[in-house]
Design an enzyme around this catalytic site. Structure first.
Site, short mmCIF file in Angstrom:
data_model
loop_
_atom_site.label_atom_id
_atom_site.label_comp_id
_atom_site.label_asym_id
_atom_site.label_seq_id
_atom_site.Cartn_x
_atom_site.Cartn_y
_atom_site.Cartn_z
N TYR A 17 -79.37 -2.31 -1.83
CA TYR A 17 -78.41 -2.37 -2.94
C TYR A 17 -78.67 -3.54 -3.90
O TYR A 17 -77.93 -3.71 -4.87
CB TYR A 17 -76.99 -2.46 -2.40
CG TYR A 17 -76.58 -1.28 -1.56
CD1 TYR A 17 -76.31 -0.05 -2.15
CD2 TYR A 17 -76.48 -1.38 -0.17
CE1 TYR A 17 -75.95 1.04 -1.38
CE2 TYR A 17 -76.11 -0.30 0.61
CZ TYR A 17 -75.85 0.91 0.00
OH TYR A 17 -75.49 2.00 0.76
N HIS A 22 -73.85 -1.27 -9.24
CA HIS A 22 -72.61 -1.46 -8.48
C HIS A 22 -72.52 -2.88 -7.90
O HIS A 22 -71.45 -3.31 -7.48
CB HIS A 22 -72.54 -0.43 -7.35
CG HIS A 22 -71.16 0.08 -7.07
ND1 HIS A 22 -70.13 0.08 -7.99
CD2 HIS A 22 -70.63 0.63 -5.93
CE1 HIS A 22 -69.05 0.60 -7.44
NE2 HIS A 22 -69.32 0.93 -6.21
N PHE A 76 -68.88 -3.75 2.65
CA PHE A 76 -69.13 -2.61 1.78
C PHE A 76 -67.95 -2.46 0.82
O PHE A 76 -66.83 -2.88 1.09
CB PHE A 76 -69.43 -1.32 2.54
CG PHE A 76 -70.81 -1.33 3.14
CD1 PHE A 76 -71.91 -0.94 2.40
CD2 PHE A 76 -71.00 -1.76 4.45
CE1 PHE A 76 -73.19 -0.98 2.94
CE2 PHE A 76 -72.27 -1.80 5.00
CZ PHE A 76 -73.37 -1.42 4.24
N ASN A 78 -65.86 -0.26 -0.39
CA ASN A 78 -64.57 0.39 -0.16
C ASN A 78 -63.64 -0.41 0.72
O ASN A 78 -62.44 -0.10 0.80
CB ASN A 78 -64.78 1.78 0.45
CG ASN A 78 -65.48 2.73 -0.50
OD1 ASN A 78 -65.85 2.36 -1.61
ND2 ASN A 78 -65.67 3.96 -0.06
N ASN A 124 -63.25 1.65 -6.27
CA ASN A 124 -62.77 1.55 -4.89
C ASN A 124 -62.65 0.13 -4.39
O ASN A 124 -61.82 -0.16 -3.53
CB ASN A 124 -63.68 2.37 -3.96
CG ASN A 124 -63.51 3.86 -4.16
OD1 ASN A 124 -62.42 4.33 -4.48
ND2 ASN A 124 -64.58 4.61 -3.97
#
Length: 201
Positions: A17, A22, A76, A78, A124
């Site tokens: 990532y 994001h 993470f 969420n 989220n």
């Protein structure tokens, strides 16, 4: 511990990532850390790393002011709220003293917005933080990533990396965002909002 506040950058942990859209929030925290480490008068120390929920640093952002906590949740996206709540509870930081930096689909790359409170706009990470803190009343630093090209899929876009041609723009945004946070720390909401929202690369 005397601190000025808590700055949280949102993202997902793991090399896969790194530098994805994001993870713009993570990139902002990294930029703040690099800036502090270049300043011989700024103190910056890691308080926790490799923990399950978060990586955390205490750094001088403004000379002569109490340090700030800088955090990268490792839960993470969420579940970001779990990390934020753990930090806020341990260090007794109120939501009004928090800034959450995150990617924003509704702004093009090169634009930013700073605001207190508001909705989650489908993000989220913000949703999790709002739920865990029990309030939406924390500051948001919205870092534009733009929307995918026509017909493009949103998940693939936000989890995709910035292109090489985006590098200069990303760097300019991060530099301006650092100045915006310094403005917030020294002059407050109104001045920071004016500076950040008016930024053009």
């Amino acid at each position: 511990m005397n601190i000025s506040g808590l700055i949280i950058g949102l993202g997902n942990p793991g090399r896969e990532y790194d530098r994805t859209r994001h993870n713009f929030g993570f990139m902002f925290i990294d930029a703040l850390l690099e800036e502090a480490q270049r300043n011989p008068f700024a103190r910056c120390e890691q308080l926790s790393g490799g923990k399950k929920k978060y990586d955390l640093w205490r750094c001088d952002i403004v000379e002569g002011q109490a340090p700030w906590l800088l955090a990268k949740p490792q839960t993470f996206m969420n579940l970001s709220g779990e990390a934020v709540l753990a930090i806020a509870s341990f260090y007794r930081v109120k939501p009004a003293a928090m800034v959450v930096a995150h990617d924003e689909l509704d702004l093009p790359l090169g634009r930013m917005r700073f605001k207190m409170g508001g909705g989650n706009a489908g993000h989220n990470g913000l949703k999790s933080i709002t739920q865990c803190l029990g309030t939406p009343d924390f500051h948001r630093l919205r870092l534009g990533i733009g929307k995918p090209p026509a017909g493009g899929e949103t998940t693939g876009w936000v989890l995709g990396r910035f292109s090489q041609s985006d590098t200069a723009m990303v760097d300019a945004v991060l530099e301006a965002a650092i100045q915006g946070i310094r403005t917030f720390a020294t002059e407050g909401d109104v001045a920071a909002t004016q500076y950040i929202n008016a930024f053009r690369p």
